[in-house]
Each structure stands twice: as C-alpha cells, then as structure tokens.
Design a protein around this motif. Structure first.
Motif, PDB file in Angstrom:
ATOM      1  N   UNK A   4      54.028   2.145  65.379  1.00  0.00           N
ATOM      2  CA  UNK A   4      53.846   3.486  65.878  1.00  0.00           C
ATOM      3  C   UNK A   4      53.377   4.631  65.016  1.00  0.00           C
ATOM      4  N   UNK A   5      52.308   4.860  65.516  1.00  0.00           N
ATOM      5  CA  UNK A   5      51.392   6.137  64.735  1.00  0.00           C
ATOM      6  C   UNK A   5      52.233   7.428  65.041  1.00  0.00           C
ATOM      7  N   UNK A  22      49.435  11.973  57.778  1.00  0.00           N
ATOM      8  CA  UNK A  22      49.192  11.027  56.714  1.00  0.00           C
ATOM      9  C   UNK A  22      50.266  11.215  55.702  1.00  0.00           C
ATOM     10  N   UNK A  23      51.366  12.223  55.913  1.00  0.00           N
ATOM     11  CA  UNK A  23      52.450  12.665  55.084  1.00  0.00           C
ATOM     12  C   UNK A  23      53.333  11.623  54.728  1.00  0.00           C
ATOM     13  N   UNK A  24      53.706  11.330  53.467  1.00  0.00           N
ATOM     14  CA  UNK A  24      54.865  10.638  53.054  1.00  0.00           C
ATOM     15  C   UNK A  24      54.739   9.066  53.314  1.00  0.00           C
ATOM     16  N   UNK A  25      53.197   8.725  53.201  1.00  0.00           N
ATOM     17  CA  UNK A  25      52.761   7.141  53.193  1.00  0.00           C
ATOM     18  C   UNK A  25      53.084   6.542  51.745  1.00  0.00           C
ATOM     19  N   UNK A  26      52.798   7.509  50.805  1.00  0.00           N
ATOM     20  CA  UNK A  26      52.807   6.957  49.408  1.00  0.00           C
ATOM     21  C   UNK A  26      51.542   6.280  49.162  1.00  0.00           C
ATOM     22  N   UNK A  27      51.964   4.826  48.767  1.00  0.00           N
ATOM     23  CA  UNK A  27      50.892   3.949  48.366  1.00  0.00           C
ATOM     24  C   UNK A  27      50.672   3.009  49.544  1.00  0.00           C
ATOM     25  N   UNK A  28      51.139   3.172  50.758  1.00  0.00           N
ATOM     26  CA  UNK A  28      51.169   2.416  51.962  1.00  0.00           C
ATOM     27  C   UNK A  28      49.939   2.596  52.565  1.00  0.00           C
ATOM     28  N   UNK A  36      44.283   6.566  60.124  1.00  0.00           N
ATOM     29  CA  UNK A  36      42.787   6.981  60.106  1.00  0.00           C
ATOM     30  C   UNK A  36      42.050   5.991  61.345  1.00  0.00           C
ATOM     31  N   UNK A  37      42.448   4.844  61.488  1.00  0.00           N
ATOM     32  CA  UNK A  37      41.584   4.405  62.673  1.00  0.00           C
ATOM     33  C   UNK A  37      41.751   4.755  64.021  1.00  0.00           C
ATOM     34  N   UNK A  38      43.175   5.325  64.515  1.00  0.00           N
ATOM     35  CA  UNK A  38      43.517   5.937  65.281  1.00  0.00           C
ATOM     36  C   UNK A  38      42.546   7.299  65.479  1.00  0.00           C
ATOM     37  N   UNK A  39      42.547   8.072  64.317  1.00  0.00           N
ATOM     38  CA  UNK A  39      41.836   9.217  64.193  1.00  0.00           C
ATOM     39  C   UNK A  39      40.462   9.336  64.634  1.00  0.00           C
ATOM     40  N   UNK A  40      39.741   8.174  64.075  1.00  0.00           N
ATOM     41  CA  UNK A  40      38.412   7.808  64.231  1.00  0.00           C
ATOM     42  C   UNK A  40      38.279   7.349  65.531  1.00  0.00           C
ATOM     43  N   UNK A  41      38.867   6.837  66.091  1.00  0.00           N
ATOM     44  CA  UNK A  41      38.991   6.473  67.712  1.00  0.00           C
ATOM     45  C   UNK A  41      38.837   7.649  68.615  1.00  0.00           C
ATOM     46  N   UNK A  42      40.094   8.695  68.095  1.00  0.00           N
ATOM     47  CA  UNK A  42      39.969   9.751  68.858  1.00  0.00           C
ATOM     48  C   UNK A  42      38.951  10.640  68.817  1.00  0.00           C
ATOM     49  N   UNK A  43      38.320  10.991  67.509  1.00  0.00           N
ATOM     50  CA  UNK A  43      37.199  11.755  67.533  1.00  0.00           C
ATOM     51  C   UNK A  43      35.941  11.257  68.047  1.00  0.00           C
ATOM     52  N   UNK A  44      35.730   9.925  68.078  1.00  0.00           N
ATOM     53  CA  UNK A  44      34.645   9.319  68.781  1.00  0.00           C
ATOM     54  C   UNK A  44      34.695   9.422  70.299  1.00  0.00           C
ATOM     55  N   UNK A  45      36.028   9.744  70.866  1.00  0.00           N
ATOM     56  CA  UNK A  45      35.786   9.886  72.517  1.00  0.00           C
ATOM     57  C   UNK A  45      36.123  11.311  72.797  1.00  0.00           C
ATOM     58  N   UNK A  46      36.202  12.271  71.608  1.00  0.00           N
ATOM     59  CA  UNK A  46      36.180  13.844  71.797  1.00  0.00           C
ATOM     60  C   UNK A  46      34.958  14.349  72.469  1.00  0.00           C
ATOM     61  N   UNK A  47      35.059  15.160  73.710  1.00  0.00           N
ATOM     62  CA  UNK A  47      34.022  15.591  74.072  1.00  0.00           C
ATOM     63  C   UNK A  47      34.426  17.181  74.668  1.00  0.00           C
TER      64      UNK A  47
END
Length: 127
Positions: A4-5, A22-28, A36-47
């Motif tokens: 769950x993102x 990305x807050x609180x992920x520590x070293x995860x 970041x993968x979800x963000x990249x997907x969202x950016x690629x679809x943004x018009x």
C-alpha cells in the motif's frame, strides 16, 4: 498482500499537487523503490498543466534511487514540466549530502520545513 503506497494527490486552491511521501522509510530500500516507481508511473501519465510535487523525505536515508529521481527530473526544457518542493532535509544536511553523496539539486527544487509553505510555493510561482 499488495504493498500500500503512501503517496497521494492533494489540492490547494483547486490546483493538484502530488504528495510523494517517502518520510519515515529509514533504510527500507524496497519501500522507497515502490513509492518512486509509482511516482515515475504517475509522472509519465501526467498531461496538461505543469506537475507540482511535494516530496517528503524526512527520516529516510538518502539512497541512490532518490538521487536518481532528482537527476532524472531536473526541470530542464524538453523534460516533464514540474516543480519540486522537498521537505525533511535541514540546511546543514542538504550541504552535507551535496558534498558527500555528490548530489546536484535540481534547479526546479526548493527546500521547506513545512508542507503548507511548500504547497503555497508550488502554486504561487509560474514555471
């Protein structure tokens, strides 16, 4: 169970802002890579209108994937048109990251302590 993102769309004065959390992920590393993968997907679809990103990286290690995200989206002409508000990096740490991890901060990025100030900047200035 599917991952769950935590990143979500928010609006301020009817202007959409992508809250990249990305807050609180520590070293995860796996969690950071998924966000970041979800963000990249969202950016690629943004018009349409320019993209505004409120990126919170408090209490998360500066990983190569985060640095790659900064370098892949510098806000240069010809690339995706967006502004990046970064939350969670105090001034001294920003300088330390730049010196030790060789981070070149994107020209379209600004650093903030609070989300409300970041969002106000994101919607106030033109690209």
């Amino acid at each position: 169970m599917p991952l769950r993102l935590r990143s979500v769309w928010v609006t301020m004065k009817e202007i959409p802002i992508y809250g990249l959390n990305l807050a609180g992920y520590g070293s995860d590393r796996e969690g950071v890579i998924a966000e970041l993968s979800a963000a990249k997907e969202m950016i690629s679809r943004h018009f349409g209108s320019p993209l505004r990103i409120d990126m919170d990286i408090a209490l998360t290690d500066m990983m190569p994937e985060i640095i790659a995200f900064f370098h892949a989206h510098p806000g240069e002409p010809g690339g995706p048109s967006f502004k990046l508000a970064v939350i969670g990096i105090p001034g001294w740490k920003k300088i330390w990251y730049q010196a030790t991890k060789k981070i070149q901060w994107p020209k379209n990025a600004r650093f903030f302590d609070e989300h409300e100030k970041a969002k106000a900047w994101l919607i106030s200035e033109r690209f």
